[in-house]
Design an enzyme around this catalytic site. Structure first.
Site, PDB file in Angstrom:
ATOM      1  N   ARG A  25      -7.739  -3.396  -2.495  1.00 51.72           N
ATOM      2  CA  ARG A  25      -8.554  -3.256  -1.276  1.00 51.72           C
ATOM      3  C   ARG A  25      -8.437  -4.492  -0.391  1.00 51.72           C
ATOM      4  O   ARG A  25      -9.418  -4.902   0.235  1.00 51.72           O
ATOM      5  CB  ARG A  25     -10.034  -3.038  -1.611  1.00 51.72           C
ATOM      6  CG  ARG A  25     -10.364  -1.736  -2.260  1.00 51.72           C
ATOM      7  CD  ARG A  25     -10.726  -0.684  -1.211  1.00 51.72           C
ATOM      8  NE  ARG A  25     -10.696   0.634  -1.813  1.00 51.72           N
ATOM      9  CZ  ARG A  25     -11.782   1.288  -2.215  1.00 51.72           C
ATOM     10  NH1 ARG A  25     -12.956   0.787  -2.058  1.00 51.72           N
ATOM     11  NH2 ARG A  25     -11.662   2.474  -2.769  1.00 51.72           N
ATOM     12  N   ARG A  29     -13.029  -3.073   4.519  1.00 54.27           N
ATOM     13  CA  ARG A  29     -14.088  -3.264   5.512  1.00 54.27           C
ATOM     14  C   ARG A  29     -14.618  -4.691   5.626  1.00 54.27           C
ATOM     15  O   ARG A  29     -15.273  -5.037   6.595  1.00 54.27           O
ATOM     16  CB  ARG A  29     -15.249  -2.312   5.206  1.00 54.27           C
ATOM     17  CG  ARG A  29     -14.966  -0.901   5.666  1.00 54.27           C
ATOM     18  CD  ARG A  29     -15.912   0.077   5.044  1.00 54.27           C
ATOM     19  NE  ARG A  29     -15.674   0.154   3.602  1.00 54.27           N
ATOM     20  CZ  ARG A  29     -16.360   0.901   2.764  1.00 54.27           C
ATOM     21  NH1 ARG A  29     -17.358   1.623   3.196  1.00 54.27           N
ATOM     22  NH2 ARG A  29     -16.072   0.920   1.485  1.00 54.27           N
ATOM     23  N   ARG A  38     -10.259   0.659  12.342  1.00 50.85           N
ATOM     24  CA  ARG A  38     -10.968   1.809  11.796  1.00 50.85           C
ATOM     25  C   ARG A  38     -11.729   2.543  12.893  1.00 50.85           C
ATOM     26  O   ARG A  38     -11.820   3.770  12.893  1.00 50.85           O
ATOM     27  CB  ARG A  38     -11.903   1.318  10.694  1.00 50.85           C
ATOM     28  CG  ARG A  38     -12.859   2.308  10.109  1.00 50.85           C
ATOM     29  CD  ARG A  38     -12.177   3.175   9.080  1.00 50.85           C
ATOM     30  NE  ARG A  38     -13.162   3.793   8.211  1.00 50.85           N
ATOM     31  CZ  ARG A  38     -13.911   4.835   8.534  1.00 50.85           C
ATOM     32  NH1 ARG A  38     -13.780   5.380   9.728  1.00 50.85           N
ATOM     33  NH2 ARG A  38     -14.772   5.325   7.680  1.00 50.85           N
ATOM     34  N   ASP A  75      -5.272   6.669   0.386  1.00 49.94           N
ATOM     35  CA  ASP A  75      -6.293   6.823  -0.638  1.00 49.94           C
ATOM     36  C   ASP A  75      -5.751   7.691  -1.761  1.00 49.94           C
ATOM     37  O   ASP A  75      -4.897   8.552  -1.524  1.00 49.94           O
ATOM     38  CB  ASP A  75      -7.567   7.450  -0.061  1.00 49.94           C
ATOM     39  CG  ASP A  75      -8.736   7.244  -1.014  1.00 49.94           C
ATOM     40  OD1 ASP A  75      -9.383   6.185  -0.950  1.00 49.94           O
ATOM     41  OD2 ASP A  75      -8.969   8.124  -1.873  1.00 49.94           O
ATOM     42  N   TYR A 144     -12.525  13.249 -10.492  1.00 52.91           N
ATOM     43  CA  TYR A 144     -13.063  13.516  -9.154  1.00 52.91           C
ATOM     44  C   TYR A 144     -13.123  15.000  -8.851  1.00 52.91           C
ATOM     45  O   TYR A 144     -14.088  15.512  -8.305  1.00 52.91           O
ATOM     46  CB  TYR A 144     -12.179  12.873  -8.086  1.00 52.91           C
ATOM     47  CG  TYR A 144     -12.649  11.511  -7.671  1.00 52.91           C
ATOM     48  CD1 TYR A 144     -13.867  11.353  -7.001  1.00 52.91           C
ATOM     49  CD2 TYR A 144     -11.893  10.384  -7.935  1.00 52.91           C
ATOM     50  CE1 TYR A 144     -14.305  10.104  -6.624  1.00 52.91           C
ATOM     51  CE2 TYR A 144     -12.324   9.129  -7.559  1.00 52.91           C
ATOM     52  CZ  TYR A 144     -13.528   8.986  -6.896  1.00 52.91           C
ATOM     53  OH  TYR A 144     -13.965   7.757  -6.530  1.00 52.91           O
TER      54      TYR A 144
HETATM   55  O1  CP3 Z   1      -6.013  -1.367  -2.190  1.00 51.30           O
HETATM   56  C1  CP3 Z   1      -5.820  -1.144  -0.983  1.00 51.30           C
HETATM   57  O2  CP3 Z   1      -6.164  -1.919  -0.096  1.00 51.30           O
HETATM   58  C2  CP3 Z   1      -5.019   0.098  -0.569  1.00 51.30           C
HETATM   59  C3  CP3 Z   1      -5.779   1.224  -0.087  1.00 51.30           C
HETATM   60  C4  CP3 Z   1      -6.670   1.982  -1.037  1.00 51.30           C
HETATM   61  C5  CP3 Z   1      -7.896   2.570  -0.664  1.00 51.30           C
HETATM   62  N1  CP3 Z   1      -8.369   3.313  -1.700  1.00 51.30           N
HETATM   63  C6  CP3 Z   1      -8.536   2.433   0.670  1.00 51.30           C
HETATM   64  C7  CP3 Z   1      -9.925   2.888   0.852  1.00 51.30           C
HETATM   65  C8  CP3 Z   1      -6.446   2.323  -2.363  1.00 51.30           C
HETATM   66  C9  CP3 Z   1      -5.312   1.900  -3.274  1.00 51.30           C
HETATM   67  C10 CP3 Z   1      -7.517   3.170  -2.762  1.00 51.30           C
HETATM   68  C11 CP3 Z   1      -7.586   3.801  -4.090  1.00 51.30           C
HETATM   69  C12 CP3 Z   1      -8.813   4.467  -4.495  1.00 51.30           C
HETATM   70  N2  CP3 Z   1      -9.584   5.329  -3.760  1.00 51.30           N
HETATM   71  C13 CP3 Z   1      -9.336   4.406  -5.798  1.00 51.30           C
HETATM   72  C14 CP3 Z   1      -8.733   3.643  -6.939  1.00 51.30           C
HETATM   73  C15 CP3 Z   1      -9.044   2.204  -6.872  1.00 51.30           C
HETATM   74  C16 CP3 Z   1     -10.503   1.859  -7.004  1.00 51.30           C
HETATM   75  O3  CP3 Z   1     -11.040   1.306  -6.060  1.00 51.30           O
HETATM   76  O4  CP3 Z   1     -11.057   2.113  -8.091  1.00 51.30           O
HETATM   77  C17 CP3 Z   1     -10.484   5.207  -5.828  1.00 51.30           C
HETATM   78  C18 CP3 Z   1     -11.398   5.422  -7.010  1.00 51.30           C
HETATM   79  C19 CP3 Z   1     -10.619   5.799  -4.545  1.00 51.30           C
HETATM   80  C20 CP3 Z   1     -11.640   6.777  -4.102  1.00 51.30           C
HETATM   81  C21 CP3 Z   1     -12.414   6.275  -2.960  1.00 51.30           C
HETATM   82  N3  CP3 Z   1     -11.941   6.086  -1.675  1.00 51.30           N
HETATM   83  C22 CP3 Z   1     -13.781   5.921  -2.946  1.00 51.30           C
HETATM   84  C23 CP3 Z   1     -14.690   5.962  -4.164  1.00 51.30           C
HETATM   85  C24 CP3 Z   1     -14.089   5.562  -1.640  1.00 51.30           C
HETATM   86  C25 CP3 Z   1     -15.450   5.259  -1.092  1.00 51.30           C
HETATM   87  C26 CP3 Z   1     -15.987   3.987  -1.635  1.00 51.30           C
HETATM   88  C27 CP3 Z   1     -15.957   2.959  -0.579  1.00 51.30           C
HETATM   89  O5  CP3 Z   1     -15.454   1.867  -0.819  1.00 51.30           O
HETATM   90  O6  CP3 Z   1     -16.506   3.289   0.493  1.00 51.30           O
HETATM   91  C28 CP3 Z   1     -12.920   5.607  -0.864  1.00 51.30           C
HETATM   92  C29 CP3 Z   1     -12.748   5.248   0.557  1.00 51.30           C
HETATM   93  C30 CP3 Z   1     -11.794   4.112   0.840  1.00 51.30           C
HETATM   94  N4  CP3 Z   1     -10.544   4.019   0.339  1.00 51.30           N
HETATM   95  C31 CP3 Z   1     -12.043   2.999   1.703  1.00 51.30           C
HETATM   96  C32 CP3 Z   1     -10.861   2.235   1.724  1.00 51.30           C
HETATM   97  C33 CP3 Z   1     -10.592   0.989   2.512  1.00 51.30           C
HETATM   98  C34 CP3 Z   1     -13.291   2.767   2.519  1.00 51.30           C
HETATM   99  C35 CP3 Z   1     -13.345   3.781   3.629  1.00 51.30           C
HETATM  100  C36 CP3 Z   1     -13.811   3.265   4.943  1.00 51.30           C
HETATM  101  O7  CP3 Z   1     -13.107   2.499   5.623  1.00 51.30           O
HETATM  102  O8  CP3 Z   1     -14.894   3.704   5.345  1.00 51.30           O
END
Ligand code: CP3
Length: 340
Positions: A25, A29, A38, A75, A144
């Site tokens: 990540r 944000r 975004r 994602d 999921y």
């Molecule tokens: O690592 C990186 O920077 C690359 C991009 C990336 C994202 N999600 C961006 C994202 C990667 C590799 C993921 C993987 C992901 N997504 C996982 C596995 C890694 C982990 O964190 O455990 C999982 C479980 C998800 C599922 C997911 N996507 C969730 C649970 C959420 C919401 C939680 C949150 O942080 O809000 C997301 C959304 C998400 N994926 C965001 C980002 C930057 C936030 C969305 C936003 O900008 O509003």
């Protein structure tokens, strides 16, 4: 040349002047520049599906943090859409999914996620840094799908394991099939390494984990045959109780990305000829800079007593939205000034 990057050399076990660093990540944000980009998208999914924006976001950490590798901005839930799964990201709630029964899933058609491969191509054109492609692991994706939303302990998939073992395996094999195609297309588009995210692995008992891991091994083996040069990284939370099984079952994985539940000494002992990534507790970033520095140096000192390559610095999980960018930068700088 990307092949000479610290990140790829370290994964191959070649000599390096210092350990490489990137963060899960890393474009998120907590970064004002991320929030700006975004705001140009309708919602998070639209953000992922727009190659112009996704490329720009992927590139942000190169200039702003000076990391040694970039990770594709997308994602793990994105490739479920071509199967017929409805995926939504709700601002307060996180992801929400609606899936048809697995017998009715469509065959995965990679052209339906062309925007992912287009983003990879664009990033590769604009940056010399190694680019990490990724996917979710079959278990985490299945968790999921069955839950329909995020959860603390993902009971639905575990209930299924005991109630209907056949269906449990059917879902995992369907996802495994999709992931082979999806990841191999990412390599063809230009990804230099791949990370498979098993964020919810910790919800499994050791027995269940052992029964499940052949799916991950199958994916890794398939990719190693297709592209022997592309390192495969397996990230799993719950490393503390699961690392020995992972080490035994995942022969084709090149690197184990571990969380903070495992002592680094144990990891170094347990993954002898494999690369290791990660381990530092991400919440250290809520402390002051001196504490962050001390924690990084303590970890790197321990690693460097045992090995001078086959390690990549990362945190045990992703960065959180309320972390401070200045501290994240300080963490990266500390790793980069630790010479071997
Ligand atoms: O690592 C990186 O920077 C690359 C991009 C990336 C994202 N999600 C961006 C994202 C990667 C590799 C993921 C993987 C992901 N997504 C996982 C596995 C890694 C982990 O964190 O455990 C999982 C479980 C998800 C599922 C997911 N996507 C969730 C649970 C959420 C919401 C939680 C949150 O942080 O809000 C997301 C959304 C998400 N994926 C965001 C980002 C930057 C936030 C969305 C936003 O900008 O509003």
């Amino acid at each position: 040349m990307v092949e000479d990057s610290i990140f790829l050399k370290s994964l191959r076990g070649e000599e390096i002047p210092r350990f490489g660093v990137w963060l899960m990540r890393q474009a998120g944000r907590y970064m004002p520049q991320y929030r700006q980009l975004r705001a140009k998208a309708r919602d998070f999914l639209d953000f992922c599906q727009n190659p112009t924006l996704a490329t720009e976001v992927t590139l942000l950490p190169e200039k702003l943090l000076g990391v040694d590798a970039l990770i594709l901005f997308s994602d793990i839930l994105v490739p479920l859409i071509p199967l017929g799964v409805e995926v939504k990201f709700l601002p307060q709630k996180g992801p929400v999914l609606k899936a048809p029964p697995p017998e009715e899933w469509k065959d995965f058609e990679p052209s339906e996620v062309e925007y992912v491969f287009e983003t990879i191509k664009r990033v590769k054109y604009l940056s010399e840094k190694p680019l990490i492609g990724f996917s979710g692991a079959p278990y985490t994706l299945a968790a999921y799908i069955l839950e329909g939303e995020t959860s603390r302990d993902f009971r639905e998939i575990r209930k299924l394991y005991y109630q209907n073992r056949e269906k449990f395996h059917f879902i995992l094999s369907k996802l495994t099939q999709m992931l082979k195609t999806y990841l191999s297309e990412q390599i063809k588009a230009g990804a230099d390494a791949l990370q498979i995210f098993d964020s919810w692995a910790y919800t499994m008992s050791p027995q269940m984990f052992a029964e499940y891991l052949p799916y991950v091994e199958d994916i890794a083996q398939f990719l190693k045959e297709e592209a022997p040069q592309t390192p495969i990284i397996y990230f799993f939370r719950g490393s503390g109780h699961l690392y020995q099984i992972a080490g035994q079952k995942l022969k084709s994985v090149d690197c184990f990305s571990i969380d903070w539940t495992l002592r680094i000494e144990k990891a170094l002992e347990g993954f002898k000829n494999k690369a290791i990534q990660g381990n530092l507790d991400p919440t250290v970033l809520y402390a002051d800079k001196k504490t962050i520095e001390r924690s990084v140096i303590e970890l790197l000192t321990e690693v460097s007593k045992n090995r001078k390559t086959l390690y990549v610095f990362n945190l045990g999980h992703g960065l959180a939205p309320d972390m401070e960018m200045e501290k994240v930068k300080h963490l990266v700088d500390t790793v980069k000034s630790f010479y071997l």
